[in-house]
Scaffold this motif. Structure first.
Motif, PDB file in Angstrom:
ATOM      1  N   LEU A   8       0.829  -1.209   0.000  1.00  0.00           N
ATOM      2  CA  LEU A   8       0.000   0.000   0.000  1.00  0.00           C
ATOM      3  C   LEU A   8       0.866   1.263   0.000  1.00  0.00           C
ATOM      4  O   LEU A   8       0.519   2.263  -0.635  1.00  0.00           O
ATOM      5  CB  LEU A   8      -0.933   0.007   1.214  1.00  0.00           C
ATOM      6  CG  LEU A   8      -2.196  -0.855   1.089  1.00  0.00           C
ATOM      7  CD1 LEU A   8      -2.983  -0.813   2.398  1.00  0.00           C
ATOM      8  CD2 LEU A   8      -3.077  -0.398  -0.063  1.00  0.00           C
ATOM      9  N   ALA A   9       1.999   1.218   0.701  1.00  0.00           N
ATOM     10  CA  ALA A   9       2.894   2.373   0.715  1.00  0.00           C
ATOM     11  C   ALA A   9       3.472   2.620  -0.672  1.00  0.00           C
ATOM     12  O   ALA A   9       3.568   3.768  -1.137  1.00  0.00           O
ATOM     13  CB  ALA A   9       4.015   2.155   1.731  1.00  0.00           C
ATOM     14  N   LEU A  10       3.859   1.548  -1.358  1.00  0.00           N
ATOM     15  CA  LEU A  10       4.396   1.702  -2.705  1.00  0.00           C
ATOM     16  C   LEU A  10       3.332   2.235  -3.654  1.00  0.00           C
ATOM     17  O   LEU A  10       3.606   3.100  -4.496  1.00  0.00           O
ATOM     18  CB  LEU A  10       4.937   0.363  -3.211  1.00  0.00           C
ATOM     19  CG  LEU A  10       5.522   0.375  -4.634  1.00  0.00           C
ATOM     20  CD1 LEU A  10       6.693   1.345  -4.720  1.00  0.00           C
ATOM     21  CD2 LEU A  10       5.952  -1.033  -5.045  1.00  0.00           C
TER      22      LEU A  10
ATOM     23  N   ALA B 225       1.228   9.261  -6.366  1.00  0.00           N
ATOM     24  CA  ALA B 225       1.760  10.623  -6.341  1.00  0.00           C
ATOM     25  C   ALA B 225       2.712  10.865  -7.511  1.00  0.00           C
ATOM     26  O   ALA B 225       2.719  11.946  -8.114  1.00  0.00           O
ATOM     27  CB  ALA B 225       2.482  10.873  -5.016  1.00  0.00           C
ATOM     28  N   LEU B 226       3.510   9.852  -7.859  1.00  0.00           N
ATOM     29  CA  LEU B 226       4.492   9.999  -8.938  1.00  0.00           C
ATOM     30  C   LEU B 226       3.827  10.088 -10.304  1.00  0.00           C
ATOM     31  O   LEU B 226       4.173  10.942 -11.137  1.00  0.00           O
ATOM     32  CB  LEU B 226       5.466   8.818  -8.907  1.00  0.00           C
ATOM     33  CG  LEU B 226       6.577   8.819  -9.971  1.00  0.00           C
ATOM     34  CD1 LEU B 226       7.527   9.980  -9.726  1.00  0.00           C
ATOM     35  CD2 LEU B 226       7.336   7.494  -9.946  1.00  0.00           C
ATOM     36  N   LEU B 227       2.844   9.215 -10.553  1.00  0.00           N
ATOM     37  CA  LEU B 227       2.201   9.155 -11.862  1.00  0.00           C
ATOM     38  C   LEU B 227       1.014  10.105 -11.988  1.00  0.00           C
ATOM     39  O   LEU B 227       0.558  10.387 -13.090  1.00  0.00           O
ATOM     40  CB  LEU B 227       1.730   7.720 -12.153  1.00  0.00           C
ATOM     41  CG  LEU B 227       2.810   6.639 -12.184  1.00  0.00           C
ATOM     42  CD1 LEU B 227       2.194   5.275 -12.431  1.00  0.00           C
ATOM     43  CD2 LEU B 227       3.852   6.957 -13.253  1.00  0.00           C
TER      44      LEU B 227
ATOM     45  N   PRO C  95      -0.531   2.590 -12.058  1.00  0.00           N
ATOM     46  CA  PRO C  95       0.323   2.440 -10.870  1.00  0.00           C
ATOM     47  C   PRO C  95       0.321   1.027 -10.312  1.00  0.00           C
ATOM     48  O   PRO C  95       1.339   0.564  -9.787  1.00  0.00           O
ATOM     49  CB  PRO C  95      -0.273   3.440  -9.871  1.00  0.00           C
ATOM     50  CG  PRO C  95      -1.641   3.729 -10.353  1.00  0.00           C
ATOM     51  CD  PRO C  95      -1.605   3.572 -11.835  1.00  0.00           C
ATOM     52  N   ALA C  96      -0.824   0.326 -10.417  1.00  0.00           N
ATOM     53  CA  ALA C  96      -0.862  -1.053  -9.938  1.00  0.00           C
ATOM     54  C   ALA C  96       0.062  -1.937 -10.765  1.00  0.00           C
ATOM     55  O   ALA C  96       0.806  -2.771 -10.230  1.00  0.00           O
ATOM     56  CB  ALA C  96      -2.291  -1.590  -9.994  1.00  0.00           C
TER      57      ALA C  96
END
Length: 516
Positions: free
Chosen positions: A366-368, A374-376, A383-384
């Motif tokens: 979940l942290a990743l 936030a990055l994408l 992101p998944a």
């Protein structure tokens, strides 16, 4: 071309096709919802209302808390979701001192700079509250939040994760009433009621339209200092969304009793979200006996494990889950195999490459996912997919290196002595001979990703995790198992499939290396 390279090339084609399909699907209006029963229901009502008006729409269920939903609206991952005016004022707009209950016009004036607006007042107020078992509250003489503050620090709190950190949640409530109670670890909202009923906790946060309040005969503590604002249910949407179809279908149609009854149909009668929403829109909604009297309803019969398992959404969930697993494994293989080769060819770089491949392994999934959102700047499939690909790297890199390192030194030297170039030796001799070990790494990555992919549901990527999260929201073990069991079966089938593929390729790969 070696079999491993063919696998990676074919799988990358699958990734491109998946991304193209995701981009095409974005033409439909996307309705989001948070991870609790009422939000699921209101999101499904909005989706069905749009579809009934002839507009394509999809529902991304259980995406997360208010901050995640706001980000999803801002970056266009969703177009609208059900929200409450008090949450908008205090949590999104950070206006804790806003007077009374702002009008929709005032809210829209505040939201306009963000490219958002509210519309479709649904017709009910669902306020936050704290609740206790009636017998305990009566014995301790607690009827209000001020009484709770005077009761001392001996009571055990079971608060939801979001309530613990909200601007209008526990921190501000504790200051307003001088509460000395210490909250424990956060609980899922649905599980908190089970913990309260079993005596594991004494006080929980509640929504005033929760069906479990009547069923468990709880006492809702009166907010005698007026801390909580009004939480009128509305739809929060991007400013470009036309609310007219939703206004016609939903505006003012749902009172608190109707919402409580729908919540009871899901949480107590065990009916599916889409069926309850469809009955309400079709005028067939019925007040659940459990919701109105506090006794469990005799009919309809609560669906069991097999009904949940074989529900019509199973093919879609399997498709989404397998797409995530195969696409992420393909990306990891396409990157991890060359990294493993480089680690073998350049021993001084091996430590750095292993460290890079394993960098995210200690991070909770979940942290990743939060970092990648936030990055994408988006939620959902991308992101998944990236997170799962990164998690799958380490076993592939290590096994590729181990497979090549296990070969006799003379194999490579013999190939070079025959006039073959480095890449020819690698592709025609070394990788075919190391293939069993390399495939073992790919198999390990794929099987692990079957389980990890269930977490992707939290950011709207779909898959079997939808059932697990929805089951948690309504505290339905059969519903949770209807997602967990297929995921476990997929992991076993995938392992057997890779074993069969490895046995089938072992002979031809060895023969290729021998002929060369």
């Amino acid at each position: 071309m070696p079999a491993i390279a063919r696998f990676a090339a074919c799988a990358l084609v699958l990734v491109v096709a998946c991304l193209a399909a995701v981009s095409t699907a974005q033409a439909a209006a996307v309705v989001g919802s948070k991870r609790f029963t009422e939000s699921y229901l209101l999101g499904e009502l909005a989706r069905q209302a749009l579809v009934a008006a002839g507009l394509p729409a999809e529902h991304r269920q259980g995406l997360g808390n208010t901050a995640v939903m706001e980000q999803a609206l801002a970056n266009g991952s969703i177009d609208l979701y059900p929200e409450y005016t008090g949450t908008i004022v205090r949590e999104l707009l950070k206006r804790p001192g806003a007077p009374g209950a702002p009008s929709l016009a005032q809210l829209n004036a505040w939201l306009a700079p963000r490219g958002l607006k509210v519309a479709v007042p649904l017709g009910f107020d669902n306020s936050y509250a704290l609740a206790m078992r009636e017998d305990l509250a009566q014995r301790l003489g607690i009827a209000t939040l001020s009484d709770l503050a005077r009761a001392g620090a001996g009571l055990r709190l079971g608060l939801s994760h979001e309530f613990l950190v909200r601007e209008d949640g526990w921190p501000a409530l504790r200051r307003a009433y001088g509460l000395a109670l210490a909250p424990g670890a956060g609980l899922d909202h649905g599980l908190a009621y089970q913990a309260l009923a079993s005596g594991q906790v004494d006080v929980v946060d509640a929504y005033t339209t929760d069906a479990q309040i009547a069923r468990l005969r709880l006492r809702v503590l009166r907010d005698d200092r007026g801390f909580f604002p009004r939480y009128d249910a509305v739809l929060l949407m991007r400013s470009t969304v036309d609310p007219a179809p939703l206004e016609r279908a939903l505006a003012g149609r749902i009172d608190a009793a109707a919402m409580r009854a729908m919540n009871a149909q899901v949480e107590i009668d065990g009916q599916p979200f889409d069926a309850v929403a469809r009955d309400f829109l079709g005028g067939r909604a019925s007040r659940s006996a459990a919701g109105s009297s506090g006794a469990p309803a005799a009919t309809p019969r609560r669906p069991g494990f097999w009904a949940h398992l074989l529900a019509p959404d199973l093919p879609r969930l399997l498709r989404e889950h397998l797409t995530l697993v195969f696409a992420s494994t393909a990306i990891a293989a396409a990157i991890g195999v060359p990294m493993g080769v480089l680690a073998h060819r350049r021993p001084r770089l091996a430590g750095v490459l292993f460290a890079a491949a394993g960098l995210v392994q200690p991070l909770p999934s979940l942290a990743l996912l939060a970092f990648l959102i936030a990055l994408l700047g988006t939620i959902g499939f991308a992101p998944a997919l990236l997170a799962l690909s990164v998690y799958a790297l380490l076993p592939i890199v290590r096994n590729t290196h181990a497979g090549l390192a296990s070969l006799p030194v003379g194999v490579r030297q013999a190939g070079l002595a025959l006039g073959m170039r480095e890449m020819q030796v690698l592709g025609s001799i070394e990788l075919p001979l190391a293939a069993p070990v390399v495939f073992a790494g790919i198999k390990t990555a794929a099987v692990l990703n079957v389980g990890t992919a269930t977490v992707a549901t939290f950011i709207g990527a779909g898959g079997l995790g939808e059932r697990i999260v929805a089951g948690l929201a309504v505290n339905d073990t059969a519903f949770m198992l209807a997602g967990a069991v297929p995921a476990a079966a997929l992991a076993l089938l995938l392992q057997w499939g890779f074993d069969a593929l490895e046995r089938r390729l072992r002979g031809p790969l060895a023969a290729q290396a021998t002929r060369t």
